[in-house]
Design an enzyme around this catalytic site. Sequence first.
Site, PDB file in Angstrom:
ATOM      1  N   LYS A 119      21.692  13.391 -14.229  1.00  0.00           N
ATOM      2  CA  LYS A 119      21.917  14.792 -13.869  1.00  0.00           C
ATOM      3  C   LYS A 119      23.020  14.841 -12.838  1.00  0.00           C
ATOM      4  O   LYS A 119      23.261  13.869 -12.121  1.00  0.00           O
ATOM      5  CB  LYS A 119      20.637  15.404 -13.273  1.00  0.00           C
TER       6      LYS A 119
HETATM    7  P1  NAD Z   1      21.832  29.972 -16.731  1.00  0.00           P
HETATM    8  O1  NAD Z   1      22.708  29.850 -15.552  1.00  0.00           O
HETATM    9  O2  NAD Z   1      22.434  30.301 -18.053  1.00  0.00           O
HETATM   10  O3  NAD Z   1      20.687  31.073 -16.448  1.00  0.00           O
HETATM   11  C1  NAD Z   1      19.840  31.017 -15.345  1.00  0.00           C
HETATM   12  C2  NAD Z   1      19.149  32.367 -15.258  1.00  0.00           C
HETATM   13  O4  NAD Z   1      18.195  32.316 -14.187  1.00  0.00           O
HETATM   14  C3  NAD Z   1      20.095  33.515 -14.933  1.00  0.00           C
HETATM   15  O5  NAD Z   1      19.682  34.671 -15.628  1.00  0.00           O
HETATM   16  C4  NAD Z   1      19.908  33.719 -13.428  1.00  0.00           C
HETATM   17  O6  NAD Z   1      20.206  35.037 -13.009  1.00  0.00           O
HETATM   18  C5  NAD Z   1      18.426  33.426 -13.319  1.00  0.00           C
HETATM   19  N1  NAD Z   1      18.027  33.062 -11.947  1.00  0.00           N
HETATM   20  C6  NAD Z   1      18.686  32.327 -11.026  1.00  0.00           C
HETATM   21  N2  NAD Z   1      17.977  32.258  -9.887  1.00  0.00           N
HETATM   22  C7  NAD Z   1      16.854  32.965 -10.116  1.00  0.00           C
HETATM   23  C8  NAD Z   1      15.723  33.261  -9.325  1.00  0.00           C
HETATM   24  N3  NAD Z   1      15.612  32.829  -8.059  1.00  0.00           N
HETATM   25  N4  NAD Z   1      14.736  34.011  -9.882  1.00  0.00           N
HETATM   26  C9  NAD Z   1      14.849  34.451 -11.164  1.00  0.00           C
HETATM   27  N5  NAD Z   1      15.898  34.213 -11.951  1.00  0.00           N
HETATM   28  C10 NAD Z   1      16.878  33.471 -11.422  1.00  0.00           C
HETATM   29  O7  NAD Z   1      20.999  28.609 -16.794  1.00  0.00           O
HETATM   30  P2  NAD Z   1      20.206  28.016 -18.033  1.00  0.00           P
HETATM   31  O8  NAD Z   1      21.099  27.059 -18.739  1.00  0.00           O
HETATM   32  O9  NAD Z   1      19.552  29.107 -18.798  1.00  0.00           O
HETATM   33  O10 NAD Z   1      19.109  27.134 -17.275  1.00  0.00           O
HETATM   34  C11 NAD Z   1      17.877  27.692 -16.824  1.00  0.00           C
HETATM   35  C12 NAD Z   1      16.886  26.554 -16.630  1.00  0.00           C
HETATM   36  O11 NAD Z   1      16.732  25.871 -17.860  1.00  0.00           O
HETATM   37  C13 NAD Z   1      17.273  25.492 -15.607  1.00  0.00           C
HETATM   38  O12 NAD Z   1      16.099  25.004 -15.004  1.00  0.00           O
HETATM   39  C14 NAD Z   1      17.883  24.406 -16.467  1.00  0.00           C
HETATM   40  O13 NAD Z   1      17.822  23.138 -15.852  1.00  0.00           O
HETATM   41  C15 NAD Z   1      16.979  24.492 -17.669  1.00  0.00           C
HETATM   42  N6  NAD Z   1      17.532  23.917 -18.897  1.00  0.00           N
HETATM   43  C16 NAD Z   1      18.688  24.374 -19.440  1.00  0.00           C
HETATM   44  C17 NAD Z   1      19.140  23.814 -20.634  1.00  0.00           C
HETATM   45  C18 NAD Z   1      20.369  24.317 -21.333  1.00  0.00           C
HETATM   46  O14 NAD Z   1      20.656  23.824 -22.433  1.00  0.00           O
HETATM   47  N7  NAD Z   1      21.086  25.294 -20.807  1.00  0.00           N
HETATM   48  C19 NAD Z   1      18.437  22.759 -21.226  1.00  0.00           C
HETATM   49  C20 NAD Z   1      17.247  22.341 -20.642  1.00  0.00           C
HETATM   50  C21 NAD Z   1      16.805  22.916 -19.475  1.00  0.00           C
END
Ligand code: NAD
Length: 429
Positions: A119
């Site tokens: 990561k």
């Molecule tokens: P992203 O940046 O596209 O979206 C994150 C979302 O969370 C946004 O809508 C943001 O406004 C919201 N957010 C941020 N802080 C917040 C808070 N304090 N309370 C509520 N909402 C909040 O990110 P993503 O890619 O969707 O990732 C989200 C989660 O999923 C992370 O934990 C990431 O590690 C995990 N994840 C992502 C992927 C991927 O393929 N993108 C894969 C596995 C896991």
Amino acid sequence: MAENQRPEGAAAPAAPSTNPLQVALQQLDNVAQRIDLSQASYERLRHPKRVITVGIPTEMDDGSLQVFTGYRVHHSLERGPAKGGIRYHPGVTLDEVTALAMWMTWKCSLVDIPYGGAKGGVICDPKRMSVNEVERMTRRLTSELMIILGPDQDIPAPDVNTNAQTMAWIMDTYSMNVGHSVPSVVTGKPLAIGGSRGREEATGRGCVCTIMEAAKHLNLPLEGARVAVQGFGNVGRIAAQILQTEGATVVAVSDSSGGIYNPGGLDVDRVAEHKREAGQVAGFPGSDNVTNSELLELECDVLVPAALENQITRDNAGSVKAKIVAEGANGPTTPEADQVLADRGVLLLPDILANAGGVTVSYFEWVQGLSEFFWSETEVNQRLHEIMCRTFAQVLEVSLREKVDMRLAAYMLAVARVAEASEIRGLYP
Ligand code: NAD
């Protein structure tokens, strides 16, 4: 390792921690006792293989210079090259990145794809930076990490606040440095430079596969099931859109500025349009505003925390009404909350299962890039569906057989595979 015997070097039970690394280590301790992990494997898996901290001097638009701090952690490379996203967030810490790298090791192992866990993170607030500043920072980060990146070594992907464009900058910077194009150095790239069809939707889509399998197991019809989703980004928005297409009623969604609620259901596509225009979901016509913590406690059947860590804790787990909690985010539930949810009969789909769709299609993208042969979206989605359903069934089988919750079952499978690889390879030198 005998039950009740704390692994050597493991911390004594302490006050509940929200430090992601403490949480990850505690999860490893729990599983070590269940699968009779050897002391040697346990010691190796507690420690990351490699940690790099870089200063990233970046010219800002006003001509000033700012040095951002970035991390890249390789947790374990026993099963293959390092795989994991890079996040940009003001709250990034080395402990968080290390925990996320460890979770990537388990996730890749659980879905049985040939990667180790990694990561990366940069302490920055991209929302307060221009696109040019983010590009310059990303390119300098890439050159600082050049020594460990490569399609056989370390393959980054998008995470919080990074996206396909960020991956294109990394791919371009790496390629410029080695003198030829190397698309397979990243995944989650735009289609135009070797991305995979279906990658952008893969995490949300995979999450929905596990929710559908869980609903089947509980005899809960998805048609009309009420869903609340925290986080409206790549994972949360796509999961909400696909769940709605599958007939579920999405009653609430949120982003960092708060949430919206309509017990009769939100039109998720229109919410997405509203967010594109207004920059936030709040204020969507016909909905009530809720806070992010209120959202977690709403009347619903399925809850998808898809934002950040430590959202469901021992303080609010007792108030979660959902029958299924699907961890779209990494680490949204603390170990104390796990226990509360399990005692209350909530079926929790752990992050390393529920959000493994992203890395699975990243793997497909890498395979397609290396073989220079690209698949149709139908083929990608079909293979994703197969892997997610197969993995769900394996985890459920262990959970029922061993009478453990789904997280421990997933860890038992995942950690055992990594330990097996480590033991077969042996200790060098
Ligand atoms: P992203 O940046 O596209 O979206 C994150 C979302 O969370 C946004 O809508 C943001 O406004 C919201 N957010 C941020 N802080 C917040 C808070 N304090 N309370 C509520 N909402 C909040 O990110 P993503 O890619 O969707 O990732 C989200 C989660 O999923 C992370 O934990 C990431 O590690 C995990 N994840 C992502 C992927 C991927 O393929 N993108 C894969 C596995 C896991």
